[in-house]
Every structure is written in C-alpha cells, then in structure tokens.
Write a protein that holds these residues in place. Structure first.
Motif, PDB file in Angstrom:
ATOM      1  N   MET A   1      59.864  74.362  28.285  1.00 43.13           N
ATOM      2  CA  MET A   1      61.313  73.839  28.359  1.00 43.13           C
ATOM      3  C   MET A   1      61.333  72.825  29.535  1.00 43.13           C
ATOM      4  O   MET A   1      61.076  73.144  30.632  1.00 43.13           O
ATOM      5  CB  MET A   1      62.266  75.029  28.770  1.00 43.13           C
ATOM      6  N   ASN A   2      61.628  71.724  29.248  1.00 43.51           N
ATOM      7  CA  ASN A   2      61.788  70.516  30.292  1.00 43.51           C
ATOM      8  C   ASN A   2      63.342  70.507  30.826  1.00 43.51           C
ATOM      9  O   ASN A   2      64.063  70.632  30.064  1.00 43.51           O
ATOM     10  CB  ASN A   2      61.481  69.223  29.720  1.00 43.51           C
ATOM     11  N   THR A   3      63.352  70.459  32.155  1.00 41.10           N
ATOM     12  CA  THR A   3      64.755  70.345  32.626  1.00 41.10           C
ATOM     13  C   THR A   3      64.915  68.888  33.552  1.00 41.10           C
ATOM     14  O   THR A   3      63.886  68.653  34.170  1.00 41.10           O
ATOM     15  CB  THR A   3      64.755  71.457  33.722  1.00 41.10           C
ATOM     16  N   LEU A   4      65.958  68.320  33.328  1.00 41.44           N
ATOM     17  CA  LEU A   4      66.319  67.141  34.334  1.00 41.44           C
ATOM     18  C   LEU A   4      67.549  67.661  35.294  1.00 41.44           C
ATOM     19  O   LEU A   4      68.504  67.905  34.813  1.00 41.44           O
ATOM     20  CB  LEU A   4      66.658  66.204  33.193  1.00 41.44           C
ATOM     21  N   ILE A   5      67.234  67.595  36.470  1.00 42.48           N
ATOM     22  CA  ILE A   5      68.329  67.864  37.439  1.00 42.48           C
ATOM     23  C   ILE A   5      69.054  66.379  37.949  1.00 42.48           C
ATOM     24  O   ILE A   5      68.015  65.425  38.319  1.00 42.48           O
ATOM     25  CB  ILE A   5      67.576  68.530  38.510  1.00 42.48           C
ATOM     26  N   VAL A   6      70.139  66.175  37.918  1.00 43.55           N
ATOM     27  CA  VAL A   6      70.546  64.987  38.390  1.00 43.55           C
ATOM     28  C   VAL A   6      71.642  65.463  39.519  1.00 43.55           C
ATOM     29  O   VAL A   6      72.393  66.320  39.197  1.00 43.55           O
ATOM     30  CB  VAL A   6      71.535  64.363  37.156  1.00 43.55           C
ATOM     31  N   THR A   7      71.626  64.720  40.373  1.00 47.41           N
ATOM     32  CA  THR A   7      72.308  64.854  41.717  1.00 47.41           C
ATOM     33  C   THR A   7      72.912  63.590  42.169  1.00 47.41           C
ATOM     34  O   THR A   7      72.407  62.595  41.854  1.00 47.41           O
ATOM     35  CB  THR A   7      71.452  65.680  42.594  1.00 47.41           C
ATOM     36  N   ALA A   8      73.849  63.705  42.872  1.00 48.58           N
ATOM     37  CA  ALA A   8      74.667  62.578  43.132  1.00 48.58           C
ATOM     38  C   ALA A   8      75.171  62.767  44.827  1.00 48.58           C
ATOM     39  O   ALA A   8      76.415  63.353  45.027  1.00 48.58           O
ATOM     40  CB  ALA A   8      75.917  62.117  42.334  1.00 48.58           C
ATOM     41  N   ARG A  21      66.770  70.258  45.262  1.00 50.81           N
ATOM     42  CA  ARG A  21      65.251  70.294  45.500  1.00 50.81           C
ATOM     43  C   ARG A  21      64.612  71.962  45.472  1.00 50.81           C
ATOM     44  O   ARG A  21      63.675  71.859  44.805  1.00 50.81           O
ATOM     45  CB  ARG A  21      64.889  69.861  46.907  1.00 50.81           C
ATOM     46  N   ARG A  22      65.369  72.591  45.877  1.00 50.26           N
ATOM     47  CA  ARG A  22      65.127  74.034  45.827  1.00 50.26           C
ATOM     48  C   ARG A  22      65.157  74.571  44.461  1.00 50.26           C
ATOM     49  O   ARG A  22      64.212  75.410  44.121  1.00 50.26           O
ATOM     50  CB  ARG A  22      66.092  74.988  46.552  1.00 50.26           C
ATOM     51  N   LEU A  23      66.069  74.034  43.613  1.00 44.87           N
ATOM     52  CA  LEU A  23      65.955  74.530  42.019  1.00 44.87           C
ATOM     53  C   LEU A  23      64.624  73.733  41.398  1.00 44.87           C
ATOM     54  O   LEU A  23      63.964  74.569  40.551  1.00 44.87           O
ATOM     55  CB  LEU A  23      67.205  73.863  41.366  1.00 44.87           C
ATOM     56  N   ALA A  24      64.303  72.663  41.745  1.00 42.19           N
ATOM     57  CA  ALA A  24      63.116  71.733  41.338  1.00 42.19           C
ATOM     58  C   ALA A  24      61.872  72.812  41.636  1.00 42.19           C
ATOM     59  O   ALA A  24      60.941  72.939  40.611  1.00 42.19           O
ATOM     60  CB  ALA A  24      62.957  70.556  41.668  1.00 42.19           C
ATOM     61  N   GLU A  25      61.860  73.244  43.103  1.00 44.45           N
ATOM     62  CA  GLU A  25      60.751  74.038  43.174  1.00 44.45           C
ATOM     63  C   GLU A  25      60.987  75.625  42.606  1.00 44.45           C
ATOM     64  O   GLU A  25      59.603  76.152  42.444  1.00 44.45           O
ATOM     65  CB  GLU A  25      60.618  74.302  44.784  1.00 44.45           C
ATOM     66  N   ALA A  26      61.961  76.202  42.129  1.00 44.99           N
ATOM     67  CA  ALA A  26      61.767  77.094  41.490  1.00 44.99           C
ATOM     68  C   ALA A  26      61.480  77.429  40.062  1.00 44.99           C
ATOM     69  O   ALA A  26      60.953  78.256  39.572  1.00 44.99           O
ATOM     70  CB  ALA A  26      63.372  78.156  41.774  1.00 44.99           C
ATOM     71  N   LEU A  27      61.483  76.291  39.581  1.00 46.55           N
ATOM     72  CA  LEU A  27      61.337  76.043  38.221  1.00 46.55           C
ATOM     73  C   LEU A  27      59.843  75.787  37.919  1.00 46.55           C
ATOM     74  O   LEU A  27      59.112  75.401  38.901  1.00 46.55           O
ATOM     75  CB  LEU A  27      62.165  75.103  37.318  1.00 46.55           C
ATOM     76  N   PRO A  29      56.192  74.524  37.362  1.00 46.36           N
ATOM     77  CA  PRO A  29      55.525  73.434  37.456  1.00 46.36           C
ATOM     78  C   PRO A  29      55.616  72.470  36.516  1.00 46.36           C
ATOM     79  O   PRO A  29      55.268  72.681  35.411  1.00 46.36           O
ATOM     80  CB  PRO A  29      54.128  73.711  38.200  1.00 46.36           C
ATOM     81  N   ASP A  30      55.681  71.218  36.676  1.00 42.44           N
ATOM     82  CA  ASP A  30      55.426  70.259  35.442  1.00 42.44           C
ATOM     83  C   ASP A  30      56.471  70.247  34.573  1.00 42.44           C
ATOM     84  O   ASP A  30      56.392  69.915  33.449  1.00 42.44           O
ATOM     85  CB  ASP A  30      53.908  70.231  34.851  1.00 42.44           C
ATOM     86  N   THR A  31      57.691  70.850  34.585  1.00 39.10           N
ATOM     87  CA  THR A  31      58.587  70.965  33.748  1.00 39.10           C
ATOM     88  C   THR A  31      60.011  70.350  34.222  1.00 39.10           C
ATOM     89  O   THR A  31      60.927  70.308  33.500  1.00 39.10           O
ATOM     90  CB  THR A  31      58.900  72.325  33.376  1.00 39.10           C
ATOM     91  N   VAL A  32      59.868  69.699  35.389  1.00 36.74           N
ATOM     92  CA  VAL A  32      61.180  69.151  36.099  1.00 36.74           C
ATOM     93  C   VAL A  32      61.065  67.773  36.630  1.00 36.74           C
ATOM     94  O   VAL A  32      60.199  67.310  36.914  1.00 36.74           O
ATOM     95  CB  VAL A  32      61.245  70.072  37.323  1.00 36.74           C
ATOM     96  N   GLU A  33      62.176  67.180  36.186  1.00 35.60           N
ATOM     97  CA  GLU A  33      62.595  65.614  36.604  1.00 35.60           C
ATOM     98  C   GLU A  33      63.684  65.599  37.368  1.00 35.60           C
ATOM     99  O   GLU A  33      64.786  66.239  37.058  1.00 35.60           O
ATOM    100  CB  GLU A  33      62.451  64.850  35.481  1.00 35.60           C
ATOM    101  N   VAL A  34      63.797  65.064  38.761  1.00 37.62           N
ATOM    102  CA  VAL A  34      64.802  65.046  39.449  1.00 37.62           C
ATOM    103  C   VAL A  34      65.363  63.635  39.491  1.00 37.62           C
ATOM    104  O   VAL A  34      64.598  62.596  39.654  1.00 37.62           O
ATOM    105  CB  VAL A  34      64.541  65.462  40.919  1.00 37.62           C
ATOM    106  N   ALA A  35      66.580  63.221  39.057  1.00 37.73           N
ATOM    107  CA  ALA A  35      67.435  62.120  39.208  1.00 37.73           C
ATOM    108  C   ALA A  35      68.409  61.873  40.186  1.00 37.73           C
ATOM    109  O   ALA A  35      69.090  62.535  40.130  1.00 37.73           O
ATOM    110  CB  ALA A  35      68.169  61.557  37.863  1.00 37.73           C
ATOM    111  N   ASP A  36      67.791  61.343  41.532  1.00 37.16           N
ATOM    112  CA  ASP A  36      68.824  61.219  42.492  1.00 37.16           C
ATOM    113  C   ASP A  36      69.556  59.830  42.272  1.00 37.16           C
ATOM    114  O   ASP A  36      68.863  58.831  42.658  1.00 37.16           O
ATOM    115  CB  ASP A  36      67.977  61.505  44.006  1.00 37.16           C
ATOM    116  N   LEU A  37      70.724  59.899  41.957  1.00 35.55           N
ATOM    117  CA  LEU A  37      71.536  58.601  41.487  1.00 35.55           C
ATOM    118  C   LEU A  37      71.741  57.872  42.529  1.00 35.55           C
ATOM    119  O   LEU A  37      71.522  56.679  42.463  1.00 35.55           O
ATOM    120  CB  LEU A  37      72.723  59.061  40.680  1.00 35.55           C
ATOM    121  N   ALA A  38      72.098  58.486  43.871  1.00 33.15           N
ATOM    122  CA  ALA A  38      72.203  57.807  45.253  1.00 33.15           C
ATOM    123  C   ALA A  38      71.080  56.880  45.542  1.00 33.15           C
ATOM    124  O   ALA A  38      70.966  55.789  45.777  1.00 33.15           O
ATOM    125  CB  ALA A  38      72.968  58.618  46.345  1.00 33.15           C
TER     126      ALA A  38
END
Length: 201
Positions: A1-8, A21-27, A29-38
């Motif tokens: 299961m891959n997860t995209l975390i979008v934050t603004a 960041r803490r959620l990305a570290e908790a999931l 490894p290698d299943t998470v992408e973080v999109a920091d829109l700002a």
C-alpha cells in the motif's frame, strides 16, 4: 500500500510539517511520498487554462498532470493541514480545485449524473487546530469542516473515507501535551493505513 502525504504550510518548522514528517517515518519504508505544496511552489490558482481543460477544450496543465500521477501511484492520500478559518489553507484548497477535476477525479456523464472515478483511493485527514475540542464541539466547527471535506470532496469523487483526526490546542505552551496529541494522531492514521494493507493481503 503506497501513501501520498500532502501538506500545505509555509513554515517547514511548523507543527503541521512535523506531523507530516512523523507520519512518513511511522509508515513502512519505501511506501511513502510527501508532497510539500509550499516548498514545491505549487500554483493553486485555477486559471483559464484549467477552465479550458475542465471543459474538455484543452490539455491538462503539466503541473496538474504531475500531481494526478502522484495520486495514481497511491492507495492512500493523507491531507495534513493547519486549520485556517475552519477549513484547509487556500494553497491546499487550490491544489484540490486544480487536480481533482472533471475527466480524472470524476466525469460528468453525457446522459446526466456523475461518474466518481477515485474509488480505489482512501483519504485521511490530519487537521492541526489552535482551539480546543470543546470549542469545536460547541460551535459545530469540526462537523462543518468534515462535511465540507469528507462529503463535499472525498465522497464526491468516490474515494473511501479513512481516518480523520484533529490535533487540538496546537499552540499550547505544554510541549509534552502537544506532543502526545501529535503522537496519537500519527498512530491513528498509521493504524488505518497499515490495517487496510493487512486486510488487502
């Protein structure tokens, strides 16, 4: 299961960015992408090029296609945002305005009605709020926010509702209490994502 975390959030050191960041570290490894829109400089303005594409009279802008491709790679989408005036910031709302469009997130059927096209996606919400849970309950703020986002956006495109958590009193001076709320929010969403992955396997 891959997860995209979008934050603004414009401040990389903010509590909202820290939660992402803490959620990305908790999931896993290698299943998470973080999109920091700002940080990425996403343009949230729905302009004439977007309108033409929405109406089927032009190509979808390249920056929007990139965001849609990110979501296409994900099974879970997590929106992590500070609450501004009882909703998400304009940057995140503009991301939804431009990315969740006709022809991709949904399709207006010629015979009438709407085809909802994101049924494979589960959407989770982490809202970082300044006020207390009691204030939100007393004035109906959480209900209004969840109706707007969960029903008005998630349901409309046919996605599944995942975990929704509000980190209240985010500006309190008690760092330990604030950290405990963040940890609870991260644990709740992590369990929702990992639990669905276990059921799927």
């Amino acid at each position: 299961m891959n997860t995209l975390i979008v934050t603004a959030h414009p401040d990389h050191a903010s509590l909202t960015s820290g939660v992402a960041r803490r959620l990305a570290e908790a999931l896993p490894p290698d299943t998470v992408e973080v999109a920091d829109l700002a940080a990425e400089g996403f343009d949230p303005r729905f302009g004439m090029v977007d309108r033409a594409a929405y109406r089927g009279h032009g190509e979808t802008p390249a920056d929007v296609v990139r965001e849609q491709e990110r979501i296409d790679r994900a099974d879970h989408l997590v929106l992590a945002f500070p609450v501004y005036w009882w909703s998400m910031p304009a940057l995140m709302k503009g991301w939804i305005d431009r990315v969740f469009v006709n022809g991709w997130a949904f399709e207006v059927a010629p015979e009438g009605g709407t085809r909802r096209q994101l049924g494979r996606l589960t959407v989770h919400l982490i809202a970082v709020a300044g006020d207390s849970a009691g204030t939100y309950a007393r004035h109906g703020y959480e209900t209004a926010m969840r109706t707007q986002i969960e029903h008005g956006i998630v349901d409309y495109v046919g996605a599944r509702r995942g975990a929704t958590v509000v980190v209240h009193e985010s500006e309190r001076d008690d760092a330990d209490a604030r950290d405990a709320l963040v940890e609870e929010a991260v644990d709740t969403v992590t369990r929702a994502v990992v639990g669905e992955a276990s059921r799927a396997s």
